[in-house]
Every structure is written in C-alpha cells, then in structure tokens.
Design a protein around this motif. Structure first.
Motif, mmCIF file in Angstrom:
data_model
loop_
_atom_site.group_PDB
_atom_site.id
_atom_site.type_symbol
_atom_site.label_atom_id
_atom_site.label_comp_id
_atom_site.label_asym_id
_atom_site.label_seq_id
_atom_site.Cartn_x
_atom_site.Cartn_y
_atom_site.Cartn_z
ATOM 1 N N LEU A 267 48.664 33.306 23.231
ATOM 2 C CA LEU A 267 47.966 32.568 22.540
ATOM 3 C C LEU A 267 46.735 33.395 22.593
ATOM 4 N N VAL A 268 46.155 33.384 23.964
ATOM 5 C CA VAL A 268 44.943 34.125 24.846
ATOM 6 C C VAL A 268 44.516 35.703 23.626
ATOM 7 N N ASN A 269 45.259 36.449 23.240
ATOM 8 C CA ASN A 269 44.914 37.419 22.495
ATOM 9 C C ASN A 269 44.787 37.515 21.630
ATOM 10 N N ASP A 270 45.585 36.456 20.415
ATOM 11 C CA ASP A 270 45.402 36.855 19.342
ATOM 12 C C ASP A 270 43.532 36.024 18.753
ATOM 13 N N SER A 271 42.979 36.764 19.300
ATOM 14 C CA SER A 271 41.823 36.402 18.812
ATOM 15 C C SER A 271 41.482 37.839 18.636
ATOM 16 N N GLU A 272 40.476 37.817 17.518
ATOM 17 C CA GLU A 272 39.724 39.579 17.289
ATOM 18 C C GLU A 272 38.530 39.609 18.434
ATOM 19 N N TYR A 273 38.328 38.107 19.353
ATOM 20 C CA TYR A 273 37.188 38.883 19.953
ATOM 21 C C TYR A 273 37.546 38.795 21.740
ATOM 22 N N GLY A 274 37.016 39.598 22.169
ATOM 23 C CA GLY A 274 37.220 40.017 22.752
ATOM 24 C C GLY A 274 35.766 40.163 24.638
ATOM 25 N N LEU A 275 34.976 38.634 24.575
ATOM 26 C CA LEU A 275 34.058 39.616 25.089
ATOM 27 C C LEU A 275 33.904 38.596 26.830
ATOM 28 N N ALA A 276 34.181 37.735 27.108
ATOM 29 C CA ALA A 276 34.363 36.813 28.367
ATOM 30 C C ALA A 276 35.857 36.020 27.765
ATOM 31 N N ALA A 277 36.095 36.061 30.018
ATOM 32 C CA ALA A 277 37.571 34.710 29.723
ATOM 33 C C ALA A 277 37.493 34.209 30.773
ATOM 34 N N TYR A 278 37.993 33.124 31.564
ATOM 35 C CA TYR A 278 37.985 32.712 32.699
ATOM 36 C C TYR A 278 39.457 32.451 33.163
ATOM 37 N N VAL A 279 39.721 32.668 34.334
ATOM 38 C CA VAL A 279 41.196 31.923 34.829
ATOM 39 C C VAL A 279 41.217 31.421 36.363
ATOM 40 N N TYR A 280 41.935 30.230 36.389
ATOM 41 C CA TYR A 280 41.459 29.407 37.251
ATOM 42 C C TYR A 280 43.301 29.307 37.892
ATOM 43 N N SER A 281 43.604 29.821 39.226
ATOM 44 C CA SER A 281 44.604 29.684 39.885
ATOM 45 C C SER A 281 45.061 29.711 41.221
ATOM 46 N N GLY A 282 45.532 28.894 41.463
ATOM 47 C CA GLY A 282 45.590 28.734 43.678
ATOM 48 C C GLY A 282 46.052 30.226 44.322
ATOM 49 N N ASP A 283 46.716 30.902 43.692
ATOM 50 C CA ASP A 283 47.723 32.318 43.443
ATOM 51 C C ASP A 283 46.504 33.513 43.546
ATOM 52 N N LEU A 284 45.125 34.170 44.026
ATOM 53 C CA LEU A 284 44.477 35.596 43.565
ATOM 54 C C LEU A 284 45.392 36.711 42.970
ATOM 55 N N ALA A 285 46.472 36.307 43.403
ATOM 56 C CA ALA A 285 47.428 37.858 42.567
ATOM 57 C C ALA A 285 48.253 37.852 41.076
ATOM 58 N N ARG A 286 48.307 36.510 41.610
ATOM 59 C CA ARG A 286 48.122 36.136 39.450
ATOM 60 C C ARG A 286 47.367 35.623 38.895
ATOM 61 N N ALA A 287 46.298 35.353 39.796
ATOM 62 C CA ALA A 287 44.892 35.502 38.995
ATOM 63 C C ALA A 287 44.464 36.309 38.601
ATOM 64 N N LEU A 288 44.567 37.361 39.635
ATOM 65 C CA LEU A 288 43.959 39.204 38.727
ATOM 66 C C LEU A 288 44.953 39.503 37.715
ATOM 67 N N ARG A 289 46.629 39.459 38.216
ATOM 68 C CA ARG A 289 47.569 39.891 36.614
ATOM 69 C C ARG A 289 46.744 38.796 35.699
ATOM 70 N N LEU A 290 47.488 38.056 35.397
ATOM 71 C CA LEU A 290 46.415 37.172 34.867
ATOM 72 C C LEU A 290 45.169 37.769 33.886
ATOM 73 N N GLY A 291 44.393 37.680 34.479
ATOM 74 C CA GLY A 291 43.013 38.276 34.164
ATOM 75 C C GLY A 291 42.990 39.723 33.612
ATOM 76 N N GLU A 292 43.876 40.868 33.784
ATOM 77 C CA GLU A 292 44.015 42.191 33.555
ATOM 78 C C GLU A 292 44.548 42.213 32.558
ATOM 79 N N ALA A 293 45.634 41.175 31.774
ATOM 80 C CA ALA A 293 46.089 41.105 30.820
ATOM 81 C C ALA A 293 45.583 40.545 29.694
ATOM 82 N N VAL A 294 44.323 40.131 30.002
ATOM 83 C CA VAL A 294 43.798 39.294 28.649
ATOM 84 C C VAL A 294 42.815 40.212 28.369
ATOM 85 N N ASP A 295 42.624 40.682 27.281
ATOM 86 C CA ASP A 295 42.077 41.589 26.129
ATOM 87 C C ASP A 295 40.257 40.789 26.075
ATOM 88 N N ALA A 296 39.634 41.111 27.135
ATOM 89 C CA ALA A 296 38.750 40.819 27.218
ATOM 90 C C ALA A 296 37.774 41.494 28.860
#
Length: 459
Positions: A381-410
């Motif tokens: 859902l997140v990467n289904d966009s022509e844009y890729g400037l900024a994104a924000y991720v909130y998770s209590g598990d820092l490793a998971r947040a970083l994995r999600l952040g690295e997988a986002v096209d931003a």
C-alpha cells in the motif's frame, strides 16, 4: 509596475513589490555574471564569515521575520518562529561547510601519474522557491550556492516575496558584494525562469515546487543540459504499527500533519494504522485535532489559513470526493468567523484503499486514515505511489521500525518522530519527488562540478 501581497488570513494587503519582467530577469543575470569571477576567487573563509554573519542577523531579527512570514503566508507565529530558526541554521551550516570543500589526491593504479580531484563552483545559479516556507526554502539554496562560490538569481513565489527581500537585505548587511545575489519578484514566473534557462550564462537551476512544474523545467533545462536540482511533491505515509507507543504516535502525527497547516511537501498525508490499534489511535488523535484553534496568527491560532482561495477550493473538493467514495469524517476542528481561506483540520476514517485522496498530495490540514494487518500488505500500500519524499514509522520494536523504514520508497524516513528536516541531513526524495539533495555535504555538492587533474609523476 507592482503587485500586492495579501494576508491569506485577513485578505488585506500587507505590502507591494515590483512586478519585474524579462528585462529585469536578464539584468539580474548580468549582475550575477559580472560578480561571479570575483566571488569564486573570494577565499572560503571570507565566504564563511559572510554566511555566519547572515545567520547571526537572522537570529537577531527572528521575531520581526516571523511576523512578516505570518502576515504574507498565514502560518501561526510559533510555526513562523520555528521556520526562521531553521532557515538561519542553513546559513550557519554552510558557513562551516564553505571552509571544508574537500578533494582527493592519490596514485593511479597503473602508476606514473597522480590524480588530483577538486571541486569548483557551477557558475550562475537560478534559484526558484515556493511560498510555504518562504525563509527556509531560500536559505537552503542560497547557503550552499554562496559557500560553493556561485552567484545566483532568485525568484521567490509571488505569494510570499517579502521574506525573500528581507533576507536579501540581511545578506547585504552581512557584507555580501553587490550582484552576488539578486531577487526578482514577479507574477510572470514561467517567463522569468524561462528566460534564465535560455541564458547560456546560467549553469544551474534549483527548484522547489510541484512535480508538474518540475517536469516542465526539466524538459526546458534539457535543451542546454543545465545542471538541475528538483525538490518536488510528496505524499508521505504515516505508519502506526500494532506495537507503537500511541501517545508518541499521536504527538508525532500532530507535527507531521499539521505543521504549517499541512502545507508542506513532507506532510503526512496517508495514515496507515494497524487495525488492532485503530480505534485507540483515532480517538486520541481526533481529540487533539478537535482542540486545534484555527484563525489568524495575530490572534494566537495554532492553524492558519490555506494560502489562497484556489487552495481552499482544491482541499474542499478533495475531501468531498473522499466522503463520496466512502470515507467518513470522524473529527474536526472549529472554523473561525473570519474572511480568510480557512479549512478545518479534519480526520477521515474508513478511507477506501483506492481513494484519490491517498494518491494525491493534499497540501492541507486533512488526515486520511486507512488500516492494515500485515507488514507485506502495508508495504504494498505504502509504495503504491509515484512519490517518494518522506515517510514516518512508529513501532515499539526499533529493529522492525528500521526494517519497515528501509523498505519504504522514500528519501527520508522519520523513525518514531514526526519531523525529518535538518540542515545537517540530506533532504530529498526518490521517484517523482525529485532529483538531488539539499542540506548536509550533499547540498554543497549540488552547486559544484568535480574536476580532476592527471599529473605526470615519473617513477
């Protein structure tokens, strides 16, 4: 000829500026071209001192500049004051970078030569800035241009030229020589910028604005292969995982969404909240939104007006279409009884996955919320966009947040924080969100060409 600058909160005139045209545009390039040889030879330490003095002057005049921004842009005084502080930091950062231009020296692999790598200023730069951050968008370009040894012509947005002129005056007070920076105020943006791109003396364009305009400028720049930096549109996702600290997520969402009334390319537009925490998040977030005060900065309001009547019509239409498609307004702030271009901060829930509001840059105080259940579904859902400037991720598990952040096209991802902008960090996006970076060492490199000298070095 002149044109008036209006306060979007009161619709009253706050100033008039010259409505300059093609002759003025060419004259500005004349001045920049004349000033360039001396400015590029100016020692980096001297360029640094001028930039640092400009930083000090902006801090000295912070309150006055904030009031000026609030009058011509409409944003709240706390927002405007924060912008001035942030904008001044670009002068301080690039004052420090000016004396660290970098380079390299070493033996070639085959032997017999030494390679000397250096960086030189691009030349005359055309800087084109938007209305939403009239101080920061100017200093984020002027700072590295001056540090690199470039001269520049600057076209601020017609909605907010007064701040650009004020900053230019401070640069003069700081000791910047005549002609190094020239501000051209105009209602003929395409004509003035087109004239600059057609001028063989202009070797760089740095533009911040919409993706649609950026595409036009890139096509134009291609004709002369002009060095181009483009900071374009965004459609930032705001991700709330099932293990997120909801109080922190709500606080971050208020910043990411409502700073400058949502009129920011980094603004959170699409909220992806895990289905298990949807009700709790919406309840807390909605309560904060309903408590926002809307009105004039002069009255101490937290949220100011949209920049224009056209912007108000566009945001209204976008929300109406989302509701017609099945979304529901869950929370809303109260509008003032005032003549300005005000739109109530709004929370939309039950937004269908395919709704247009999730595809477009809202550029207003509207949060569109949808849900997800698995990380794979979320990333689709997140990467289904022509844009890729900024994104924000909130998770209590820092490793998971970083994995999600690295997988986002931003190009930029806020991990458990609702703000990504920093003069020391490379600001920019991927896909249709632009080319190049501003801030950090990367920002200086955007105004430099790399040259290497191959030196004969007999064994």
């Amino acid at each position: 000829m002149t044109f008036s600058v209006l306060d979007p909160a009161s619709l009253l005139v706050v100033g008039t500026v010259p409505d300059q045209g093609l002759t003025d545009a060419r004259s500005a390039v004349d001045a920049a071209a004349r000033a360039f040889p001396a400015w590029r030879r100016t020692p980096p330490r001297r360029r640094s001192e001028i930039l640092h003095r400009a930083f000090e002057l902006m801090i000295r005049d912070r309150d006055e500049l904030a009031r000026l921004i609030s009058r011509e842009n409409g944003k709240s005084l706390p927002d405007a004051t924060g912008e001035v502080t942030y904008a001044a930091e670009f002068f301080r950062w690039f004052a420090e970078e000016a004396v660290r231009p970098g380079g390299d020296f070493g033996e070639s692999p085959a032997g017999g030569t030494r390679t000397l790598v250096t960086h030189r200023p691009v030349g005359v730069a055309a800087l084109v800035t938007p209305w939403n951050f009239p101080a920061a968008m100017i200093t984020r370009k002027i700072g590295p241009a001056l540090a690199a040894g470039c001269t520049a012509v600057v076209k601020p947005a017609a909605e907010t030229p007064l701040t650009a002129l004020a900053i230019a005056r401070l640069l003069t007070e700081a000791g910047l020589p005549d002609g190094v920076i020239t501000v051209v105020t105009t209602t003929d943006s395409s004509g003035v910028v087109g004239a600059w791109l057609n001028d063989e003396r202009v070797r760089k364009i740095s533009f911040t604005g919409s993706t649609a305009v950026g595409r036009v400028l890139l096509r134009h720049a291609a004709g002369r292969v002009v060095n181009s930096s483009m900071e374009l549109g965004g459609n930032a996702p705001f991700i709330v995982a099932d293990d997120a600290d909801l109080d922190a997520a709500v606080a971050g969402a208020m910043i990411a969404k409502f700073r400058n009334g949502g009129q920011a390319c980094t603004a959170a537009n699409r909220f992806y909240v895990h289905s298990s925490v949807l009700e709790a998040f919406v309840s807390r977030f909605g309560a904060e939104v309903e408590n926002l005060t809307v009105g004039s900065a002069a009255d101490g309001a937290a949220i100011g007006p949209l920049i224009s009547a056209a912007a108000l019509r566009r945001v209204t239409r976008t929300v109406d279409e989302a509701v017609a498609a099945g979304a529901r307004i869950s929370h809303r702030a109260t509008l003032p009884d005032a003549p300005g271009h005000f739109y109530p901060p709004t929370v939309l829930v039950d937004v269908p996955v395919g709704a247009a509001i999730l595809k477009e840059e809202i550029f207003g105080p509207v949060a569109a919320i949808t849900t997800w259940t698995s990380d794979d579904e979320l990333l689709d859902l997140v990467n289904d966009s022509e844009y890729g400037l900024a994104a924000y991720v909130y998770s209590g598990d820092l490793a998971r947040a970083l994995r999600l952040g690295e997988a986002v096209d931003a190009g930029m991802v806020g991990i458990n924080r609702g703000l990504v902008s920093d003069p020391s960090a490379p600001f920019g996006g991927v896909k249709q969100s632009g080319l190049g970076r501003e801030g950090a060492r990367d920002g200086l490199r955007e105004f430099q060409e790399t040259q290497y000298l191959s030196v004969d070095w007999p064994a």
